[in-house]
Design a protein around this motif. Structure first.
Motif, PDB file in Angstrom:
ATOM      1  N   PRO A   9     -17.268  -8.562 -40.823  1.00  0.00           N
ATOM      2  CA  PRO A   9     -17.399  -9.886 -40.193  1.00  0.00           C
ATOM      3  C   PRO A   9     -16.149 -10.763 -40.336  1.00  0.00           C
ATOM      4  O   PRO A   9     -15.788 -11.473 -39.400  1.00  0.00           O
ATOM      5  CB  PRO A   9     -18.597 -10.513 -40.917  1.00  0.00           C
ATOM      6  CG  PRO A   9     -19.402  -9.341 -41.375  1.00  0.00           C
ATOM      7  CD  PRO A   9     -18.403  -8.271 -41.701  1.00  0.00           C
ATOM      8  N   ASP A  10     -15.484 -10.691 -41.481  1.00  0.00           N
ATOM      9  CA  ASP A  10     -14.250 -11.476 -41.650  1.00  0.00           C
ATOM     10  C   ASP A  10     -13.156 -11.017 -40.691  1.00  0.00           C
ATOM     11  O   ASP A  10     -12.400 -11.830 -40.162  1.00  0.00           O
ATOM     12  CB  ASP A  10     -13.741 -11.388 -43.092  1.00  0.00           C
ATOM     13  CG  ASP A  10     -14.586 -12.195 -44.060  1.00  0.00           C
ATOM     14  OD1 ASP A  10     -15.325 -13.097 -43.601  1.00  0.00           O
ATOM     15  OD2 ASP A  10     -14.512 -11.916 -45.271  1.00  0.00           O
ATOM     16  N   ASP A  11     -13.088  -9.701 -40.473  1.00  0.00           N
ATOM     17  CA  ASP A  11     -12.102  -9.169 -39.528  1.00  0.00           C
ATOM     18  C   ASP A  11     -12.439  -9.586 -38.096  1.00  0.00           C
ATOM     19  O   ASP A  11     -11.548  -9.861 -37.294  1.00  0.00           O
ATOM     20  CB  ASP A  11     -12.015  -7.651 -39.636  1.00  0.00           C
ATOM     21  CG  ASP A  11     -11.451  -7.204 -40.979  1.00  0.00           C
ATOM     22  OD1 ASP A  11     -10.650  -7.960 -41.564  1.00  0.00           O
ATOM     23  OD2 ASP A  11     -11.824  -6.107 -41.431  1.00  0.00           O
ATOM     24  N   GLU A  12     -13.730  -9.637 -37.781  1.00  0.00           N
ATOM     25  CA  GLU A  12     -14.148 -10.109 -36.462  1.00  0.00           C
ATOM     26  C   GLU A  12     -13.737 -11.563 -36.261  1.00  0.00           C
ATOM     27  O   GLU A  12     -13.199 -11.930 -35.224  1.00  0.00           O
ATOM     28  CB  GLU A  12     -15.665  -9.983 -36.289  1.00  0.00           C
ATOM     29  CG  GLU A  12     -16.148  -8.575 -36.110  1.00  0.00           C
ATOM     30  CD  GLU A  12     -17.660  -8.508 -35.988  1.00  0.00           C
ATOM     31  OE1 GLU A  12     -18.338  -9.561 -36.089  1.00  0.00           O
ATOM     32  OE2 GLU A  12     -18.178  -7.390 -35.777  1.00  0.00           O
ATOM     33  N   ARG A  13     -13.993 -12.385 -37.281  1.00  0.00           N
ATOM     34  CA  ARG A  13     -13.613 -13.807 -37.198  1.00  0.00           C
ATOM     35  C   ARG A  13     -12.111 -13.960 -37.007  1.00  0.00           C
ATOM     36  O   ARG A  13     -11.657 -14.779 -36.228  1.00  0.00           O
ATOM     37  CB  ARG A  13     -14.059 -14.551 -38.457  1.00  0.00           C
ATOM     38  CG  ARG A  13     -15.454 -15.082 -38.357  1.00  0.00           C
ATOM     39  CD  ARG A  13     -15.775 -16.016 -39.526  1.00  0.00           C
ATOM     40  NE  ARG A  13     -17.111 -15.707 -39.999  1.00  0.00           N
ATOM     41  CZ  ARG A  13     -17.423 -14.856 -40.969  1.00  0.00           C
ATOM     42  NH1 ARG A  13     -16.492 -14.260 -41.660  1.00  0.00           N
ATOM     43  NH2 ARG A  13     -18.668 -14.623 -41.288  1.00  0.00           N
ATOM     44  N   GLN A  14     -11.356 -13.151 -37.749  1.00  0.00           N
ATOM     45  CA  GLN A  14      -9.899 -13.231 -37.654  1.00  0.00           C
ATOM     46  C   GLN A  14      -9.422 -12.817 -36.261  1.00  0.00           C
ATOM     47  O   GLN A  14      -8.518 -13.431 -35.699  1.00  0.00           O
ATOM     48  CB  GLN A  14      -9.241 -12.363 -38.721  1.00  0.00           C
ATOM     49  CG  GLN A  14      -7.728 -12.504 -38.742  1.00  0.00           C
ATOM     50  CD  GLN A  14      -7.107 -11.674 -39.845  1.00  0.00           C
ATOM     51  OE1 GLN A  14      -7.777 -10.959 -40.568  1.00  0.00           O
ATOM     52  NE2 GLN A  14      -5.801 -11.774 -39.970  1.00  0.00           N
ATOM     53  N   ALA A  15     -10.047 -11.801 -35.693  1.00  0.00           N
ATOM     54  CA  ALA A  15      -9.648 -11.339 -34.359  1.00  0.00           C
ATOM     55  C   ALA A  15      -9.962 -12.378 -33.288  1.00  0.00           C
ATOM     56  O   ALA A  15      -9.250 -12.487 -32.291  1.00  0.00           O
ATOM     57  CB  ALA A  15     -10.361 -10.028 -34.035  1.00  0.00           C
ATOM     58  N   LEU A  16     -11.006 -13.161 -33.501  1.00  0.00           N
ATOM     59  CA  LEU A  16     -11.430 -14.136 -32.500  1.00  0.00           C
ATOM     60  C   LEU A  16     -10.985 -15.563 -32.808  1.00  0.00           C
ATOM     61  O   LEU A  16     -11.221 -16.458 -32.010  1.00  0.00           O
ATOM     62  CB  LEU A  16     -12.954 -14.104 -32.358  1.00  0.00           C
ATOM     63  CG  LEU A  16     -13.513 -12.814 -31.773  1.00  0.00           C
ATOM     64  CD1 LEU A  16     -15.027 -12.816 -31.850  1.00  0.00           C
ATOM     65  CD2 LEU A  16     -13.032 -12.614 -30.352  1.00  0.00           C
ATOM     66  N   SER A  17     -10.357 -15.769 -33.950  1.00  0.00           N
ATOM     67  CA  SER A  17      -9.986 -17.139 -34.308  1.00  0.00           C
ATOM     68  C   SER A  17      -8.781 -17.603 -33.500  1.00  0.00           C
ATOM     69  O   SER A  17      -7.967 -16.817 -33.031  1.00  0.00           O
ATOM     70  CB  SER A  17      -9.686 -17.247 -35.805  1.00  0.00           C
ATOM     71  OG  SER A  17      -8.524 -16.521 -36.115  1.00  0.00           O
ATOM     72  N   LEU A  18      -8.714 -18.911 -33.359  1.00  0.00           N
ATOM     73  CA  LEU A  18      -7.585 -19.514 -32.661  1.00  0.00           C
ATOM     74  C   LEU A  18      -6.353 -19.439 -33.546  1.00  0.00           C
ATOM     75  O   LEU A  18      -6.466 -19.463 -34.773  1.00  0.00           O
ATOM     76  CB  LEU A  18      -7.903 -20.976 -32.351  1.00  0.00           C
ATOM     77  CG  LEU A  18      -9.125 -21.217 -31.478  1.00  0.00           C
ATOM     78  CD1 LEU A  18      -9.432 -22.708 -31.416  1.00  0.00           C
ATOM     79  CD2 LEU A  18      -8.905 -20.657 -30.096  1.00  0.00           C
ATOM     80  N   PRO A  19      -5.177 -19.362 -32.955  1.00  0.00           N
ATOM     81  CA  PRO A  19      -3.962 -19.375 -33.779  1.00  0.00           C
ATOM     82  C   PRO A  19      -3.881 -20.683 -34.554  1.00  0.00           C
ATOM     83  O   PRO A  19      -4.150 -21.752 -34.009  1.00  0.00           O
ATOM     84  CB  PRO A  19      -2.819 -19.279 -32.775  1.00  0.00           C
ATOM     85  CG  PRO A  19      -3.433 -19.019 -31.450  1.00  0.00           C
ATOM     86  CD  PRO A  19      -4.890 -19.283 -31.541  1.00  0.00           C
ATOM     87  N   LYS A  20      -3.541 -20.594 -35.816  1.00  0.00           N
ATOM     88  CA  LYS A  20      -3.463 -21.790 -36.658  1.00  0.00           C
ATOM     89  C   LYS A  20      -2.219 -22.587 -36.324  1.00  0.00           C
ATOM     90  O   LYS A  20      -1.136 -22.037 -36.158  1.00  0.00           O
ATOM     91  CB  LYS A  20      -3.458 -21.420 -38.145  1.00  0.00           C
ATOM     92  CG  LYS A  20      -4.780 -20.880 -38.618  1.00  0.00           C
ATOM     93  CD  LYS A  20      -5.833 -21.960 -38.539  1.00  0.00           C
ATOM     94  CE  LYS A  20      -7.185 -21.408 -38.919  1.00  0.00           C
ATOM     95  NZ  LYS A  20      -8.264 -22.236 -38.454  1.00  0.00           N
ATOM     96  N   VAL A  21      -2.415 -23.878 -36.230  1.00  0.00           N
ATOM     97  CA  VAL A  21      -1.309 -24.786 -35.971  1.00  0.00           C
ATOM     98  C   VAL A  21      -0.866 -25.340 -37.311  1.00  0.00           C
ATOM     99  O   VAL A  21      -1.676 -25.874 -38.060  1.00  0.00           O
ATOM    100  CB  VAL A  21      -1.769 -25.936 -35.049  1.00  0.00           C
ATOM    101  CG1 VAL A  21      -0.641 -26.902 -34.800  1.00  0.00           C
ATOM    102  CG2 VAL A  21      -2.308 -25.382 -33.755  1.00  0.00           C
ATOM    103  N   GLU A  22       0.402 -25.176 -37.629  1.00  0.00           N
ATOM    104  CA  GLU A  22       0.906 -25.658 -38.913  1.00  0.00           C
ATOM    105  C   GLU A  22       2.027 -26.654 -38.697  1.00  0.00           C
ATOM    106  O   GLU A  22       2.828 -26.517 -37.773  1.00  0.00           O
ATOM    107  CB  GLU A  22       1.388 -24.488 -39.764  1.00  0.00           C
ATOM    108  CG  GLU A  22       0.264 -23.560 -40.172  1.00  0.00           C
ATOM    109  CD  GLU A  22       0.723 -22.452 -41.084  1.00  0.00           C
ATOM    110  OE1 GLU A  22       1.824 -22.546 -41.648  1.00  0.00           O
ATOM    111  OE2 GLU A  22      -0.040 -21.482 -41.240  1.00  0.00           O
ATOM    112  N   ARG A  23       2.069 -27.627 -39.563  1.00  0.00           N
ATOM    113  CA  ARG A  23       3.085 -28.666 -39.484  1.00  0.00           C
ATOM    114  C   ARG A  23       4.168 -28.399 -40.507  1.00  0.00           C
ATOM    115  O   ARG A  23       3.880 -28.111 -41.664  1.00  0.00           O
ATOM    116  CB  ARG A  23       2.447 -30.024 -39.765  1.00  0.00           C
ATOM    117  CG  ARG A  23       3.448 -31.134 -39.756  1.00  0.00           C
ATOM    118  CD  ARG A  23       2.772 -32.462 -39.990  1.00  0.00           C
ATOM    119  NE  ARG A  23       3.791 -33.467 -40.144  1.00  0.00           N
ATOM    120  CZ  ARG A  23       3.729 -34.450 -41.001  1.00  0.00           C
ATOM    121  NH1 ARG A  23       2.673 -34.597 -41.752  1.00  0.00           N
ATOM    122  NH2 ARG A  23       4.694 -35.318 -41.087  1.00  0.00           N
TER     123      ARG A  23
END
Length: 147
Positions: free
Chosen positions: A45-59
């Motif tokens: 499930p964590d890998d599924e979330r990672q595959a579907l997550s939005l790219p993180k925006v970092e400042r």
């Protein structure tokens, strides 16, 4: 998996150029079968979330004003997407949103506020600078020589 999610979202949105969903479903199932054969487990499930997550925006902490505004814009778009996807999930499932969709709506509004701030540009300096204080005039009556 991301291709399948994108195809479903585009189809739900009514996009005429949405990719057919079933070929993506079949590719996902075939990939899951291959993963099971090779590793003995399915995708976690964590890998599924990672595959579907939005790219993180970092400042970047040392970034310029322009870089900060670009970050704020991207963060705003991400927040809008999260709120909109939450609402869309309820609509697709024909569910009533929790608390009437209050938190999703607030997320969308917050994201819009970020985008608006980012697109306004740098704040203009206040033109209301303090005026120099001029000393009061001396009364001429005190300047008169009474002698």
């Amino acid at each position: 998996m991301a291709d399948l999610a994108a195809a479903i979202l585009r189809t739900v949105a009514g996009s005429p150029s949405a990719a057919p969903i079933m070929p993506n479903v079949l590719r996902l199932l075939e990939s899951q079968k291959q993963l099971l054969v090779l590793s003995g487990t399915q995708l976690a499930p964590d890998d599924e979330r990672q595959a579907l997550s939005l790219p993180k925006v970092e400042r970047r902490p040392d970034g310029s004003d322009l870089e900060y505004r670009e970050f704020e814009y991207a963060a705003g778009i991400e927040t809008i997407m999260i709120g909109a996807l939450r609402l869309a999930a309820h609509l697709v499932l024909k569910e009533r949103e929790h608390l009437g969709g209050k938190y999703s709506t607030l997320a969308i509004e917050e994201g819009v506020a970020h985008v608006v701030r980012a697109t306004r540009g740098p704040k203009k300096k206040n033109g209301n600078r303090a005026r120099p204080v001029t000393p009061p005039r001396k009364s001429r009556a005190f300047e008169y020589d009474w002698d």
